[in-house]
Design a protein around this motif. Sequence first.
Motif, short mmCIF file in Angstrom:
data_model
loop_
_atom_site.label_atom_id
_atom_site.label_comp_id
_atom_site.label_asym_id
_atom_site.label_seq_id
_atom_site.Cartn_x
_atom_site.Cartn_y
_atom_site.Cartn_z
N VAL A 75 0.83 -1.20 0.00
CA VAL A 75 0.00 0.00 0.00
C VAL A 75 0.87 1.25 0.00
CG1 VAL A 75 -1.94 -1.10 1.17
CG2 VAL A 75 -0.21 0.06 2.52
N MET A 76 0.31 2.35 -0.53
CA MET A 76 0.97 3.65 -0.49
C MET A 76 0.00 4.65 0.11
SD MET A 76 2.86 3.97 -4.18
CE MET A 76 4.01 5.24 -3.73
N LEU A 77 0.53 5.56 0.91
CA LEU A 77 -0.29 6.59 1.51
C LEU A 77 -0.84 7.51 0.42
CD1 LEU A 77 -1.15 7.51 4.33
CD2 LEU A 77 0.76 9.09 4.31
N TYR A 78 -2.11 7.89 0.53
CA TYR A 78 -2.79 8.68 -0.48
C TYR A 78 -2.62 10.17 -0.17
CZ TYR A 78 -6.63 10.51 -3.30
OH TYR A 78 -7.39 11.21 -4.19
N CYS A 79 -2.19 10.94 -1.17
CA CYS A 79 -2.05 12.40 -1.05
C CYS A 79 -3.21 13.03 -1.81
CB CYS A 79 -0.71 12.85 -1.61
SG CYS A 79 -0.51 14.64 -1.65
N GLU A 80 -4.00 13.85 -1.12
CA GLU A 80 -5.15 14.48 -1.76
C GLU A 80 -4.73 15.56 -2.74
OE1 GLU A 80 -7.82 15.73 1.28
OE2 GLU A 80 -8.24 13.67 1.91
N ALA A 81 -3.56 16.18 -2.52
CA ALA A 81 -3.09 17.20 -3.45
C ALA A 81 -2.65 16.58 -4.77
CB ALA A 81 -1.93 17.98 -2.83
N CYS A 82 -1.97 15.44 -4.70
CA CYS A 82 -1.50 14.75 -5.91
C CYS A 82 -2.58 13.84 -6.51
CB CYS A 82 -0.28 13.89 -5.59
SG CYS A 82 1.15 14.80 -5.03
N ASN A 83 -3.57 13.47 -5.69
CA ASN A 83 -4.65 12.58 -6.10
C ASN A 83 -4.11 11.20 -6.49
OD1 ASN A 83 -7.35 12.02 -6.39
ND2 ASN A 83 -7.39 12.61 -8.54
N ARG A 84 -3.16 10.69 -5.71
CA ARG A 84 -2.57 9.37 -5.97
C ARG A 84 -1.80 8.90 -4.74
NH1 ARG A 84 2.15 9.82 -10.25
NH2 ARG A 84 2.67 7.86 -9.29
N GLY A 85 -1.36 7.65 -4.77
CA GLY A 85 -0.51 7.13 -3.71
C GLY A 85 0.90 7.66 -3.87
N VAL A 86 1.54 8.06 -2.77
CA VAL A 86 2.85 8.71 -2.84
C VAL A 86 3.80 8.15 -1.79
CG1 VAL A 86 1.98 10.88 -3.79
CG2 VAL A 86 2.08 10.56 -1.31
N ARG A 87 5.09 8.45 -1.98
CA ARG A 87 6.08 8.15 -0.96
C ARG A 87 6.01 9.23 0.11
NH1 ARG A 87 11.62 7.55 -3.60
NH2 ARG A 87 10.84 9.25 -4.88
N VAL A 88 6.42 8.89 1.31
CA VAL A 88 6.25 9.78 2.45
C VAL A 88 7.60 10.05 3.10
CG1 VAL A 88 5.13 10.02 4.69
CG2 VAL A 88 3.98 8.83 2.86
N GLY A 89 7.79 11.30 3.54
CA GLY A 89 8.97 11.67 4.31
C GLY A 89 8.56 12.31 5.61
N PHE A 90 9.53 12.53 6.50
CA PHE A 90 9.28 13.20 7.77
C PHE A 90 10.09 14.48 7.83
CE2 PHE A 90 8.43 8.74 8.78
CZ PHE A 90 7.23 8.85 9.42
N ARG A 91 9.54 15.51 8.47
CA ARG A 91 10.25 16.76 8.68
C ARG A 91 9.71 17.41 9.95
NH1 ARG A 91 7.62 19.77 3.47
NH2 ARG A 91 5.51 19.90 4.26
N TYR A 92 10.45 18.40 10.43
CA TYR A 92 10.05 19.14 11.62
C TYR A 92 9.62 20.54 11.22
CZ TYR A 92 12.00 15.38 14.37
OH TYR A 92 12.24 14.14 14.91
N THR A 93 8.56 21.04 11.86
CA THR A 93 8.09 22.39 11.59
C THR A 93 8.87 23.39 12.43
OG1 THR A 93 6.42 22.29 13.32
CG2 THR A 93 5.77 21.54 11.13
N GLU A 94 8.57 24.68 12.28
CA GLU A 94 9.23 25.72 13.05
C GLU A 94 8.93 25.60 14.55
OE1 GLU A 94 7.12 26.59 10.39
OE2 GLU A 94 8.82 26.51 9.02
N THR A 95 7.77 25.03 14.89
CA THR A 95 7.41 24.86 16.30
C THR A 95 7.98 23.59 16.90
OG1 THR A 95 5.36 23.74 15.70
CG2 THR A 95 5.26 26.13 15.98
N GLY A 96 8.61 22.76 16.10
CA GLY A 96 9.23 21.53 16.59
C GLY A 96 8.34 20.31 16.46
N ALA A 97 7.21 20.42 15.78
CA ALA A 97 6.32 19.27 15.61
C ALA A 97 6.80 18.43 14.43
CB ALA A 97 4.90 19.75 15.36
N LYS A 98 6.79 17.12 14.61
CA LYS A 98 7.17 16.21 13.54
C LYS A 98 5.95 15.96 12.66
CE LYS A 98 9.49 11.80 12.85
NZ LYS A 98 10.01 10.60 13.53
#
Length: 126
Positions: A75-98
Amino acid sequence: MALKIRKGDLVEVITGDDRSAAGERVIRRVLAVYPKKRKVLVEGVNRVYKHVRSSGPGRPGGRLSKEMPIDISNVMLYCEACNRGVRVGFRYTETGAKQRYCKRCGATLGQVGPEKPRRAAQATSS
């Protein structure tokens, strides 16, 4: 081990008998995640029949249809912006939330954990 797919996510089945036909995408909801087995239970996918014996009056037997887990690599996680299954990455926001993000378009796919001020300092310095 951090899994990129969580309970309640929308996913696209990419392999197996339940994958989408050419040109159409089948988007389903994740009902449960089993991280140690690296499997997910997806709504309406990998349905099997369990034959149940009658066990007295008021308890009829028959065939029960239920979903079984499939491997997380199918399975691939679905991205509503791309309208398809996509690969996923992790990042941190300016507030420190993952948070998870789409590697194709960069859209946010949801927050993973609570805010950590220490991570906020690292995200802004790099």
